[in-house]
Design an enzyme around this catalytic site. Structure first.
Site, PDB file in Angstrom:
ATOM      1  CB  THR A 693      49.426  46.560  53.567  1.00 31.40           C
ATOM      2  OG1 THR A 693      50.358  45.613  54.051  1.00 31.40           O
ATOM      3  CG2 THR A 693      50.090  47.409  52.518  1.00 31.40           C
ATOM      4  CD  GLN A 695      39.393  49.528  53.136  1.00 29.25           C
ATOM      5  OE1 GLN A 695      39.368  48.731  54.070  1.00 29.25           O
ATOM      6  NE2 GLN A 695      38.352  50.271  52.810  1.00 29.25           N
ATOM      7  N   GLY A 696      42.161  48.409  49.050  1.00 33.04           N
ATOM      8  CA  GLY A 696      41.884  48.940  47.725  1.00 33.04           C
ATOM      9  C   GLY A 696      40.417  48.732  47.412  1.00 33.04           C
ATOM     10  CB  VAL A 697      38.534  49.074  44.241  1.00 39.13           C
ATOM     11  CG1 VAL A 697      37.093  48.945  43.793  1.00 39.13           C
ATOM     12  CG2 VAL A 697      39.023  50.499  44.037  1.00 39.13           C
ATOM     13  CB  SER A 699      41.530  42.924  48.160  1.00 38.72           C
ATOM     14  OG  SER A 699      42.569  43.699  47.585  1.00 38.72           O
ATOM     15  CG  ASN A 700      41.005  44.058  53.726  1.00 37.55           C
ATOM     16  OD1 ASN A 700      40.902  42.944  53.212  1.00 37.55           O
ATOM     17  ND2 ASN A 700      40.328  44.401  54.802  1.00 37.55           N
ATOM     18  CB  VAL A 701      47.058  44.199  51.261  1.00 38.89           C
ATOM     19  CG1 VAL A 701      48.356  43.420  51.211  1.00 38.89           C
ATOM     20  CG2 VAL A 701      46.413  44.249  49.890  1.00 38.89           C
ATOM     21  CE  LYS A 717      44.436  42.437  45.378  1.00 44.28           C
ATOM     22  NZ  LYS A 717      44.942  42.714  44.028  1.00 44.28           N
ATOM     23  CG  ASP A 815      44.210  50.122  37.003  1.00 41.85           C
ATOM     24  OD1 ASP A 815      44.321  51.317  36.637  1.00 41.85           O
ATOM     25  OD2 ASP A 815      43.801  49.792  38.122  1.00 41.85           O
TER      26      ASP A 815
END
Length: 1007
Positions: A693, A695-697, A699-701, A717, A815
Site C-alpha cells: 500500500t 509507507q508513512g513516517v 510504518s509501511n502497510v 501495518k 493528527d
C-alpha cells in the site's frame, strides 16, 4: 411555671432515651470501650452507677462531647429542681397533667429496666455466642439472617439521608413551624410509649424471673471470660468506630447550626433509635433465653423497622408539604441524592439494590402471612390513627418519596445488565395503574429525565407543557446534572455506551438488541403511546429547526458577520438542545446508514454533477491558487492507497536482491528501519501478502489475505524497527484497543484493530481493509473542486461521531487530516485511523508542532493548554477542504498560520494570548501581532506589527465559489458556513462542542 414544665420534662426524657439508645447501638456494634471493660465487675456490684459509667464512653473525648456532657449535667440539675417544684405543685395540677406526668415517670422506669436487660443481652451476645466482629458476621450468615445486615445498613443509610434532608429543610423552615412539628412528634411519641407501657405491664412475672436467671448466668460467664478475648474486642471497637457516627460528628463540626435546630435533630435521632430498638427488646430476650435465633423473627424485626421508618418518612413529608407547597418532595430527595459523593454509592449491599422497596415488601408478605399478622399487632403505627383521607395522602407521599430512590436503583447505569433481565418480569406485576399515576409523573426526578428509556421520550411533550417557570427550573437542573455527569470519569461513560440501544440500527446483532430493549426499564406497557408521542415530538423539532434555519439564512447573507449567530438566540438553541445526546447519536447513526444504502454507486456521479456546476473562469482561479499552496501531500503519506503498480513497488525496494547490502543488521530491514516487503510471503503463518500500500513516517502497510479466516482481506501495518517507533506503535495499539472496547458495535467510525503480532522484530498491527484515504479521494475525484455537499454532510456526521468516542475514552487524536481518514469501496463510510500521535487528554505536553501544520489549532501555536478542541479545529479545516478541494489555512510557518486564522476570524482575544507560553514569538509587549514575512526582493525576514486585524476572508464566497447551486444545496452550504464559523473560533472555550455540532442544522436536516 406549671405550663412550661411538662415539655421540658419530656425533652429531658427524650434526651435520656437518645443517649441510652445511642450507647446500646454502640454496644451492639461491638464497641466496648476500655473504661467499660475495666469497670465491668464494679458495675455489677453497684447497679445504680451503670448510667454514669456508660457516659464515660471514650477516655479522650472531643471538645464537643465535653460540651454536650456539660449541657447534660446542667439539664440533670434542672431536672431535679423541677421535680422538687413539681412535688410541691402537684396538688394544684389538673388531673390530665398528673396522668401525663405519671406516664412519664413510668416511662423512665421502664427505660431503666430496658437498659439493664439490654446490657445483659449484649454481654451474653459478646461472649457466649460470638468471639469477635468476624464471628458476629459469620453467625449472622449461619442463622440465615442476611436481612439483618441489610437492615443495619439501611438504618444507617436512612439516618444519614434523613439527617441530610432535614438539615437542608431546616435551613428553609420558620421557627414556629419547627415548634409545631416538635409538638406533633412529641404527642405521637407519647401515644406510642403509652402503648408500650401497657404491653409491658401485661407481661407475666414468670418472664421477669426467667430474665433474672439469664442475668445471673451471663454474670458468671462474663467473669470467666479470658482477658485476651476482651482485648481483642477492645481493638475491634477502636478500629470499628462506626462510620455513620464519625460522619455525623463531622457534620456537626462542619455546620454551625442554630441551637434550636440542633436540639430538634438530636431529638429526632433519639426517637428514631428508640423506636427501632424498644419494641424488639422483649421479643429478643425471649428468643435469646431459648437460645434459638430464628431467621423468621429477624425478618419480622426487619419488617417492623422498615414499616416504621416509612411511616416516619411519610409524616415528615406531610409536614413539609404543608410548609412549602412550591418545592416538590421528589426534587428535594433527588437533590440530596445527587449531592451524595459517588464513592459512597457503591457501598450498598447488592441485595438491597436489586429489589425495590415495594417489591421487597410484596415478596415478604407472600412468604409469611403469619408474620404479617404478628407484625400488625406489634407495630402500633401512627398512620392507623389518621383519618382515611389523610392516610391515603401519606401513602401517596410515601410513594413519591420512595420513587427517586427506586429510579436511581433501577436506572440502567447503576444496575448490572443481568439484574435488569431478572427484574423485568417482576416489574410487570407492580401495578401499572400506580406506575402511571399522575402523582408519579409529577415527581419525575432529574435523574430519570436523563435516563435513556423510550418512556422518557414518549413523555417529553407532556413535560413541555409545564409552566415556563417550572420548565426553566427543570432545564437549569438538567444542565447542572449534565455538567456533573461530564466531570465524572470516562469509565461510566464507556459503560453507558454499551448499554445504549440503537433503535434504528439494522446491524447483525439486532435480535440481541431487541431483547435488551424489552428488558431495560419498564417500557413494555405503552409502545403505541410512545410511537404517537415520538411522531409529535419529531414534528415539533422539525418546526423548531426550520425557524432556526430561517434565522441563520438571513445572517449568512451578510457574509462579514463572523459568528454571533449561536449565542444570539439562547432560547431557540436551548429548545433545540432538548433531546438527549444519546437520541442525537442514534439519529445521526441512522442517517449515516441511510446514506450508505442510498449512495452505494452514486459517489462518482455526484462528484461529476458538482463539476458540471462549475463555470469556466473557475479554472484560471484554481491555477493561481495552486501556485500559492503547493501540494505538500503529493507522494508523502499515502498509507492506504487503493492501487499499486510495479513501478511503485520497485521504488519501494520490493523484490530487490537481498544481497545488495550485507552490512545491514538483517536482510529484511532497510537502513531506516522499514521492513522490506516481499509479495507472496506469509506473515505470522497466516497472512498471505498480495499487495503493497505505501509507507508513512512510522510504518509501511501491506495488503494480505488471512488464511485462518477464509481468506478475509486485511491491512497489516508493519512498524519501523527502532526504539522510538516501537514505543509509538505500542501506544497506538493501546489506544486502538481502548477505542474498540468502548465501541463494540462499531457505531463510532474509528478504525477496527483485529489483532497484533511480531514478525522479524517488527510490531505488526492487523486492521480491517479500507480502500483509500480522503486525500486520495479528493485527488482522484474532486481536485480543486471538492466533493458533493451530500457526501460532505455524511462525512461530517461520521467524524463528529468519531470525536464523540475519542472524548468518551479521554483520548486526543492530535493528527486529524484527510490523509488519516479512510473510506470503504463505495466511499460512503469513513474511519478515523493512525493513532500514532494520539495521547491521553491529561498528558497534553505543550509543543508548538503538534498536529500537521495546516490543521493545527491556534492554541497549540501560542503554547496555551489544550484539550478536545484541537481535534474539533482539525475537523473544521478538513470539512472545508472536502467541500472546496482547497486547504483552508496553507500556512508556511506557525506565524503565517496565525495570520491566516486571524484573517478569517479577526484578532485573537488578549485574554487568550496572555495564557500562551510562546506568545512572545508572535506578539509584542502590547499584544500586537508581529507578522513575520520574507521580503520577495531581498529574501530577508521583515516584521510587520499589526495592532488590529480585520477579518478579510469570506468563507461563504470561498465555499460557493463559481458554482451555480440549486436552492436546496445553496441552503445547505449556508448551513455548512455557519457550522464552520462556530468550529473555527480562535478561543477554544467558545468553540462549538461535539454535542452541539451533532445538533446543528447542517447535520440534522437532510438534503
Amino acid at each position: 411555671m406549671a405550663a412550661t414544665e411538662p415539655p421540658s420534662l419530656r425533652e429531658q426524657a427524650e434526651m435520656d432515651d437518645a443517649d441510652n439508645s445511642e450507647k446500646s447501638v454502640n454496644e451492639e456494634n461491638g464497641e466496648v470501650s476500655e473504661d467499660q471493660s475495666q469497670n465491668k465487675h464494679s458495675r455489677h456490684k453497684k447497679k445504680k452507677h451503670k448510667h454514669r459509667s456508660k457516659h464515660k464512653k471514650h477516655k479522650h473525648s472531643s471538645e464537643e462531647d465535653r460540651d454536650k456532657k456539660h449541657k447534660h449535667k446542667h439539664k440533670h440539675k434542672k431536672h431535679k429542681r423541677k421535680e422538687v417544684i413539681e412535688a410541691s405543685d402537684k396538688e394544684g395540677l389538673s388531673p390530665a397533667k398528673r396522668t401525663k406526668l405519671d406516664d412519664l415517670a413510668l416511662l423512665e422506669d421502664l427505660e431503666k429496666q430496658r437498659a439493664l436487660i439490654k446490657a445483659e443481652l449484649d454481654n451474653e451476645l459478646m461472649e457466649g455466642k460470638v468471639q469477635s466482629g468476624m464471628g458476629l458476621i459469620l453467625q449472622g450468615y449461619e442463622s440465615g439472617s442476611e436481612e439483618e445486615g441489610e437492615i443495619h445498613e439501611k438504618a444507617r443509610n436512612g439516618n444519614r439521608s434523613s439527617t441530610r434532608s432535614s438539615s437542608t429543610r431546616g435551613k428553609l423552615e420558620i421557627t414556629d413551624n419547627k415548634n409545631s412539628a416538635k409538638k406533633r412528634s412529641k404527642s405521637r411519641s407519647k401515644e406510642r410509649t403509652r402503648h408500650r407501657s401497657d404491653k409491658r405491664k401485661s407481661k407475666g412475672a414468670g418472664e421477669m424471673l426467667r430474665e433474672k436467671a439469664n442475668r445471673s448466668k451471663s454474670k458468671e460467664r462474663r467473669k470467666s471470660k479470658s482477658p485476651s478475648k476482651r482485648s481483642k474486642s477492645q481493638d475491634q471497637a477502636r478500629k470499628s468506630k462506626s462510620p455513620p457516627l464519625r460522619r455525623r460528628s463531622q457534620e456537626k463540626v462542619g455546620k454551625a447550626r442554630s441551637p434550636a435546630e440542633e436540639k430538634m435533630k438530636s431529638e429526632e435521632k433519639g426517637k428514631i433509635k428508640d423506636r427501632k430498638k424498644s419494641p424488639i427488646v422483649n421479643e429478643r430476650s425471649r428468643d435469646r433465653s431459648k437460645k434459638s435465633k430464628s431467621p423468621v423473627d429477624l425478618r419480622d424485626k426487619s419488617k417492623d423497622r422498615r414499616s416504621r421508618s416509612k411511616e416516619r418518612k411519610s409524616k415528615r413529608s406531610e409536614i413539609d408539604k404543608e410548609k412549602k407547597p412550591i418545592k416538590s418532595p421528589s426534587k428535594d430527595a433527588s437533590s440530596g441524592k445527587e449531592n451524595r459523593s459517588p464513592s459512597r454509592r457503591p457501598g450498598r449491599s447488592p441485595k438491597r439494590r436489586s429489589l425495590s422497596p415495594k417489591l421487597r415488601d410484596k415478596s415478604r408478605r407472600s412468604r409469611s402471612p403469619l408474620l404479617n399478622d404478628r407484625r400488625s399487632k406489634q407495630s402500633k403505627s401512627p398512620s392507623r390513627t389518621l383519618s382515611p383521607g389523610r392516610r391515603a395522602k401519606s401513602r401517596s407521599l410515601e410513594r413519591k418519596r420512595r420513587e427517586p430512590e427506586r429510579r436511581r436503583l433501577s436506572s440502567p447505569r447503576t444496575r448490572p445488565r443481568d439484574d435488569i433481565l431478572g427484574r423485568c418480569e417482576r416489574s410487570k406485576d407492580a401495578s401499572p395503574i400506580n406506575r402511571w399515576s399522575p402523582t408519579r409523573r409529577r415527581s419525575r426526578s432529574p435523574i430519570r429525565r436523563r435516563s435513556r428509556s423510550p418512556l422518557r421520550r414518549s413523555r417529553s411533550p407532556r413535560r413541555r407543557s409545564r409552566s415556563p417557570r417550572r420548565r426553566d427550573r427543570s432545564r437549569r437542573s438538567r444542565s447542572r446534572l449534565r455538567r456533573r455527569s461530564r466531570s465524572r470519569g470516562g469509565h461510566r461513560r464507556r459503560s453507558r455506551s454499551k448499554v445504549k440501544e440503537d433503535k434504528f440500527k439494522g446491524s447483525l446483532s439486532e435480535g440481541m438488541k431487541v431483547e435488551q430493549e424489552s428488558s431495560s426499564d419498564d417500557n413494555l406497557e405503552d409502545f403505541d403511546v410512545e410511537e404517537e408521542d415520538e411522531e409529535a415530538l419529531i414534528e415539533q423539532r422539525r418546526i423548531q429547526r426550520q425557524a432556526i434555519v430561517q434565522k441563520y439564512k438571513y445572517l449568512a447573507e451578510d457574509s462579514n458577520i463572523s459568528v454571533p449567530s449561536e449565542p444570539s438566540s439562547p432560547q431557540s438553541s436551548t429548545r433545540s438542545r432538548s433531546p438527549s445526546p444519546d437520541d442525537i447519536l442514534e439519529r445521526v447513526a441512522a442517517d449515516v446508514k441511510e446514506y450508505e444504502r442510498e449512495n452505494v454507486d452514486t459517489f462518482e456521479a455526484s462528484v461529476k454533477a458538482k463539476h458540471n456546476l462549475m463555470t469556466v473562469e473557475q479554472n484560471n482561479g484554481s491555477s493561481q491558487k495552486k501556485i500559492l499552496a503547493p501540494d505538500m501531500f503529493t507522494e508523502s503519506d499515502d498509507m492506504f492507497a487503493a492501487y499499486f503498480d510495479s513501478a511503485r513497488l520497485r521504488a519501494a525496494g520490493i523484490g530487490k536482491d537481498f544481497k545488495e547490502n550485507p552490512n545491514l543488521r538483517d536482510n529484511w530491514t532497510d537502513a531506516e528501519g522499514y521492513y522490506r516487503v516481499n509479495i507472496g510471503e506469509v506473515l505470522d503463518k497466516r497472512y498471505n501478502v498480495y499487495g503493497y500500500t505505501g509507507q508513512g513516517v512510522f510504518s509501511n502497510v501491506v495488503r494480505a489475505r488471512d488464511n485462518a479466516r477464509a481468506n478475509q482481506e486485511v491491512a497489516v501495518k508493519i512498524i519501523r524497527n527502532n526504539e522510538l517507533m516501537q514505543k509509538t506503535g505500542l501506544k497506538e495499539l493501546e489506544f486502538l484497543k481502548k477505542l474498540n472496547d468502548a465501541d463494540p458495535d462499531d457505531k463510532f467510525h474509528c478504525l477496527r484493530l483485529f489483532r497484533h503480532f511480531y514478525h522479524k522484530q517488527h510490531l505488526c498491527l492487523v486492521f480491517e481493509p479500507l480502500s483509500m484515504n480522503l486525500r486520495e479521494v479528493l485527488k482522484k475525484y474532486g481536485k480543486d473542486v471538492g466533493l458533493h455537499i451530500k457526501a460532505v454532510r455524511s462525512y461530517s456526521q461520521q467524524l463528529f461521531l468519531a470525536l464523540k468516542l475519542l472524548k468518551r475514552c479521554n483520548i486526543l487524536h492530535a493528527d486529524i487530516k484527510p490523509d488519516n481518514i479512510l473510506v470503504n469501496e463505495s466511499k460512503t463510510i469513513l474511519k478515523l485511523c493512525d493513532f500514532g500521535s494520539a495521547s491521553h487528554v491529561a498528558d497534553n505536553d505543550i509543543t508548538p508542532y503538534l498536529v500537521s501544520r495546516f490543521y493545527r489549532a491556534p492554541e497549540i501555536i501560542i503554547g496555551k493548554s489544550y484539550d478536545y478542541g484541537i481535534d474539533m479545529w482539525s475537523v473544521g479545516c478538513t470539512l472545508y477542504e472536502l467541500y472546496t478541494g482547497k486547504i483552508l489555512f496553507p500556512g508556511k510557518t506557525n506565524n503565517h498560520m496565525l495570520k491566516l486564522a486571524m484573517d478569517l476570524k479577526g484578532k485573537m482575544p488578549n485574554k487568550m494570548i496572555r495564557k500562551g507560553v510562546f506568545k512572545d514569538q508572535h506578539f509584542d509587549q502590547n499584544l500586537n501581532f508581529m507578522y513575520i514575512e520574507v521580503d520577495k526582493v531581498t529574501e530577508r525576514e521583515k516584521v510587520t506589527v499589526m495592532s488590529t486585524i480585520n477579518p478579510t476572508k469570506d468563507l461563504l464566497a470561498d465555499l460557493i465559489g463559481c458554482q451555480r447551486l440549486p436552492e436546496d444545496q445553496r441552503k445547505k452550504v449556508h448551513q455548512l458556513k455557519d457550522l464552520l464559523d462556530q468550529i473555527l473560533m480562535l478561543d477554544p472555550a467558545k468553540r462549538i462542542s461535539i454535542n452541539q455540532a451533532l445538533q446543528h442544522a447542517f447535520i440534522q436536516e437532510k438534503i
